[in-house]
Design an enzyme around this catalytic site. Structure first.
Site, PDB file in Angstrom:
ATOM      1  N   THR A 117       0.819  -1.215   0.000  1.00  0.00           N
ATOM      2  CA  THR A 117       0.000   0.000   0.000  1.00  0.00           C
ATOM      3  C   THR A 117       0.853   1.265   0.000  1.00  0.00           C
ATOM      4  O   THR A 117       0.472   2.259  -0.619  1.00  0.00           O
ATOM      5  CB  THR A 117      -0.988   0.028   1.187  1.00  0.00           C
ATOM      6  OG1 THR A 117      -0.266  -0.137   2.401  1.00  0.00           O
ATOM      7  CG2 THR A 117      -2.044  -1.054   1.046  1.00  0.00           C
TER       8      THR A 117
ATOM      9  N   PHE B 186      -7.282  -4.694  -0.340  1.00  0.00           N
ATOM     10  CA  PHE B 186      -8.654  -5.060  -0.675  1.00  0.00           C
ATOM     11  C   PHE B 186      -9.647  -4.690   0.413  1.00  0.00           C
ATOM     12  O   PHE B 186     -10.748  -4.248   0.126  1.00  0.00           O
ATOM     13  CB  PHE B 186      -8.735  -6.564  -0.980  1.00  0.00           C
ATOM     14  CG  PHE B 186      -8.090  -6.903  -2.288  1.00  0.00           C
ATOM     15  CD1 PHE B 186      -8.820  -6.900  -3.456  1.00  0.00           C
ATOM     16  CD2 PHE B 186      -6.738  -7.194  -2.357  1.00  0.00           C
ATOM     17  CE1 PHE B 186      -8.229  -7.185  -4.674  1.00  0.00           C
ATOM     18  CE2 PHE B 186      -6.130  -7.484  -3.559  1.00  0.00           C
ATOM     19  CZ  PHE B 186      -6.880  -7.479  -4.725  1.00  0.00           C
TER      20      PHE B 186
ATOM     21  N   HIS C 210      -0.485 -16.105  -6.485  1.00  0.00           N
ATOM     22  CA  HIS C 210      -1.424 -15.701  -7.534  1.00  0.00           C
ATOM     23  C   HIS C 210      -0.716 -15.277  -8.815  1.00  0.00           C
ATOM     24  O   HIS C 210      -1.323 -14.677  -9.696  1.00  0.00           O
ATOM     25  CB  HIS C 210      -2.319 -14.567  -7.030  1.00  0.00           C
ATOM     26  CG  HIS C 210      -3.115 -14.935  -5.822  1.00  0.00           C
ATOM     27  ND1 HIS C 210      -4.076 -15.920  -5.827  1.00  0.00           N
ATOM     28  CD2 HIS C 210      -3.069 -14.470  -4.553  1.00  0.00           C
ATOM     29  CE1 HIS C 210      -4.599 -16.033  -4.620  1.00  0.00           C
ATOM     30  NE2 HIS C 210      -4.001 -15.172  -3.826  1.00  0.00           N
TER      31      HIS C 210
ATOM     32  N   CYS D  42       5.381 -26.408 -21.396  1.00  0.00           N
ATOM     33  CA  CYS D  42       6.683 -26.799 -20.830  1.00  0.00           C
ATOM     34  C   CYS D  42       7.005 -26.090 -19.515  1.00  0.00           C
ATOM     35  O   CYS D  42       8.034 -26.353 -18.904  1.00  0.00           O
ATOM     36  CB  CYS D  42       7.796 -26.544 -21.836  1.00  0.00           C
ATOM     37  SG  CYS D  42       8.113 -24.788 -22.134  1.00  0.00           S
TER      38      CYS D  42
END
Length: 147
Positions: free
Chosen positions: A57, A64, A133, A144
Site C-alpha cells: 500500500t 482489498f 497468484h 513446458c
C-alpha cells in the site's frame, strides 16, 4: 499496466470484513514489539514470511479490505480510481527490509499473495519466493512451464 485490474477480478461474493481501519501503534508499543520480533528472527532456524496486499500500500497499490481498499469501495458502490501502475510502483521499506533479512541469512523464504512483482524488484531471489497468484510481469508456457 494500470490498477484497473480490480475491474477484471472474478466475481467473489464472500470477501470477509471490509473497511478495516489502519492500525497505528504507539511508539513505545511498536519498539517493544519490534524488539520481540528481532529476538524471534535471531532465534529462528528457518524463517518464512507470508505477505499480502498491505505490504504494497505504501507503494500506491491498494489493498482489498482497508479503508480505501478495492472491496471496501466496491461495497460502498464506488469504483477504485488509482493512478499508480505496477511498472512504476517501487518496493516499499518493508520489501527492502525483507530483502536485507534474506541477504543476511535470517529470512529463508517469502510466500506472497501479491501479483505486483515488488518482492523480486526489491532484490529477493526468485528461488526464495512463491507468488501464489502469479506475477503481472511474468508468463509461463502451459506446455513446458518455462517462464
Amino acid at each position: 499496466m494500470s490498477l484497473s485490474y480490480a475491474e477484471s477480478l472474478s466475481y467473489f461474493p464472500h470477501k470477509g470484513k471490509v473497511g478495516m481501519p489502519e492500525l497505528n501503534e504507539k511508539a513505545d508499543d511498536l519498539k517493544s514489539k519490534l524488539d520481540q520480533f528481532e529476538q524471534m528472527i535471531r532465534q529462528s532456524h528457518h524463517t518464512v514470511v507470508i505477505t499480502g496486499a498491505g505490504i504494497s500500500t505504501d507503494a500506491g497499490i491498494p489493498d482489498f479490505r482497508g479503508p480505501n481498499g478495492v472491496w471496501t469501495l466496491e461495497k460502498r458502490g464506488e469504483k477504485p480510481s488509482f493512478n499508480t501502475s505496477f511498472d512504476k510502483a517501487l518496493p516499499t521499506y518493508t520489501h527492502r527490509a525483507l530483502c536485507k533479512l534474506e541477504e543476511n541469512n535470517y529470512l529463508h523464504f517469502v510466500i506472497s499473495q501479491n501479483i505486483d512483482g515488488l518482492h523480486h524488484r526489491s532484490g529477493l531471489p526468485l528461488d526464495k519466493l512463491a507468488e501464489l497468484h502469479g506475477n503481472v510481469f511474468s508468463e509461463e508456457c502451459e506446455a513446458c512451464h518455462t517462464q
